[in-house]
Design a protein around this motif. Structure first.
Motif, PDB file in Angstrom:
ATOM      1  N   ARG A 204      16.709 -33.960   7.242  1.00  0.00           N
ATOM      2  CA  ARG A 204      16.320 -34.288   8.621  1.00  0.00           C
ATOM      3  C   ARG A 204      15.458 -33.194   9.256  1.00  0.00           C
ATOM      4  O   ARG A 204      15.131 -33.282  10.441  1.00  0.00           O
ATOM      5  N   ALA A 205      15.120 -32.162   8.494  1.00  0.00           N
ATOM      6  CA  ALA A 205      14.355 -31.040   9.040  1.00  0.00           C
ATOM      7  C   ALA A 205      12.897 -31.445   9.311  1.00  0.00           C
ATOM      8  O   ALA A 205      12.365 -32.383   8.712  1.00  0.00           O
ATOM      9  N   ASP A 206      12.249 -30.702  10.212  1.00  0.00           N
ATOM     10  CA  ASP A 206      10.868 -31.001  10.584  1.00  0.00           C
ATOM     11  C   ASP A 206       9.916 -30.874   9.404  1.00  0.00           C
ATOM     12  O   ASP A 206       8.952 -31.644   9.289  1.00  0.00           O
ATOM     13  N   TYR A 207      10.164 -29.892   8.534  1.00  0.00           N
ATOM     14  CA  TYR A 207       9.214 -29.682   7.440  1.00  0.00           C
ATOM     15  C   TYR A 207       9.211 -30.855   6.457  1.00  0.00           C
ATOM     16  O   TYR A 207       8.205 -31.112   5.788  1.00  0.00           O
ATOM     17  N   MET A 208      10.327 -31.597   6.370  1.00  0.00           N
ATOM     18  CA  MET A 208      10.340 -32.771   5.499  1.00  0.00           C
ATOM     19  C   MET A 208       9.528 -33.909   6.109  1.00  0.00           C
ATOM     20  O   MET A 208       8.811 -34.618   5.393  1.00  0.00           O
ATOM     21  N   ARG A 209       9.625 -34.057   7.424  1.00  0.00           N
ATOM     22  CA  ARG A 209       8.806 -35.082   8.079  1.00  0.00           C
ATOM     23  C   ARG A 209       7.326 -34.735   7.952  1.00  0.00           C
ATOM     24  O   ARG A 209       6.483 -35.611   7.747  1.00  0.00           O
ATOM     25  N   THR A 210       7.016 -33.440   8.062  1.00  0.00           N
ATOM     26  CA  THR A 210       5.624 -33.009   7.911  1.00  0.00           C
ATOM     27  C   THR A 210       5.129 -33.271   6.497  1.00  0.00           C
ATOM     28  O   THR A 210       3.979 -33.713   6.295  1.00  0.00           O
ATOM     29  N   ALA A 211       5.974 -33.000   5.506  1.00  0.00           N
ATOM     30  CA  ALA A 211       5.590 -33.227   4.122  1.00  0.00           C
ATOM     31  C   ALA A 211       5.290 -34.706   3.865  1.00  0.00           C
ATOM     32  O   ALA A 211       4.320 -35.054   3.179  1.00  0.00           O
TER      33      ALA A 211
END
Length: 309
Positions: A204-211
């Motif tokens: 659920r982290a932001d960097y996963m959404r960015t990826a």
């Protein structure tokens, strides 16, 4: 980085001294006379006993004995085993290979199976696969190692005949499979659950959404970003656990008849061989300290944002 490593190495010195001092005092404060025990039920020779105590320095004050022990360590001398009159380094050297092979195999099982199960459970959180893995790992956590060892020995070893239930040759990696599984079971369960929790949190982290927004495939996002960041708490546990595996081998080696460090410590405690016990513990402490340093340095590899001054 170099300054950090140097500072950590200096910090190891008081930790090592304090740890070995406590163990040394505990062993030499135990009731009973190891020299007298050599005669068993027979009447001891008082002259011989006095000569042996003088030779081994047992007549000196306890603090002087510890000081002499530390000076010996600087020269690679871990003391002398009273019963066999062999150097403790030689005794440890005979028992260490079996324990190292058992520890390496158990640690490999923990890393591969534990992280693998945790990754699968984390990516399938809330599904049947996740529930099954959580149930199995909870079961492993609930069972003591001697119960797990007995079950492995009874069913795959004796009743099903898949593998030898007792280790005949500690140099044979196949013979070590059952004891390695028994030794690894508890830590494997913890690693799987810790990996699963870390995966679920980092998904659920932001960097996963960015990826995902950048168009990375799911496999690449999991391998490069999710797994790498999720392994930081797991690596911490594995670093501490490596030393625990060596000390936890006492029960496992007893069940499966492995003549390693665990068996050596058990025999030394029964015979009140203080030098042997302190020597083994000193070795394990060094392993703990070195592994802790390596784990700290691995943080920077897993997370480039971490820097050491």
């Amino acid at each position: 980085m170099g300054r950090y490593v140097a500072r950590r190495l200096l910090q190891m010195i008081p930790v090592f001294i304090g740890s070995t001092f406590i163990i040394f005092m505990m062993m030499y404060a135990l009731p009973g006379d190891p020299i007298r025990a050599l005669w068993g039920e027979r009447a001891p020779d008082q002259a011989q006993m006095a000569a042996m105590r003088e030779e081994l320095g047992l007549n000196d004050h306890i603090l002087k004995q510890y000081w002499d022990y530390l000076l010996g360590l600087l020269q690679g001398d871990f003391g002398t085993q009273i019963r066999s009159r062999r150097e403790v380094t030689e005794v440890i050297g005979d028992a260490l290979p079996a324990t190292l092979r058992l520890t390496v195999m158990a640690f490999s099982i923990i890393v591969v199976v534990g992280i693998g199960l945790g990754l699968v459970a984390g990516l399938r959180a809330g599904r049947k696969t996740d529930t099954a893995i959580l149930f199995v790992t909870l079961l492993l956590i609930s069972l003591p190692v001697f119960v797990i060892g007995y079950l492995y020995q009874t069913y795959p070893g004796q009743q099903w005949g898949w593998i030898t239930p007792v280790v005949q040759d500690s140099e044979n990696w196949g013979d070590l499979l059952l004891p390695a599984l028994a030794l690894a079971s508890l830590s494997l369960a913890y690693v799987a659950r810790l990996t699963r929790s870390s995966i679920v949190e980092n998904r659920r982290a932001d960097y996963m959404r960015t990826a995902k927004a950048k168009g990375l495939t799911r496999t690449r996002a999991v391998r490069v970003h999710l797994l790498r960041n999720s392994l930081i708490p797991v690596v911490t546990f594995l670093g501490v656990n490596l030393g625990e595996l060596m000390t936890g081998a006492i029960v496992t080696e007893g069940i499966f008849n492995i003549h390693g460090i665990g068996r050596l410590v058990y025999s030394a405690l029964n015979e009140r061989e203080g030098a042997t016990v302190v020597g083994v513990v000193s070795f394990v402490i060094v392993v703990y300290l070195v592994v802790a340093l390596i784990v700290d340095l691995l943080y920077a590899v897993l997370d480039p944002r971490i820097r050491y001054a």
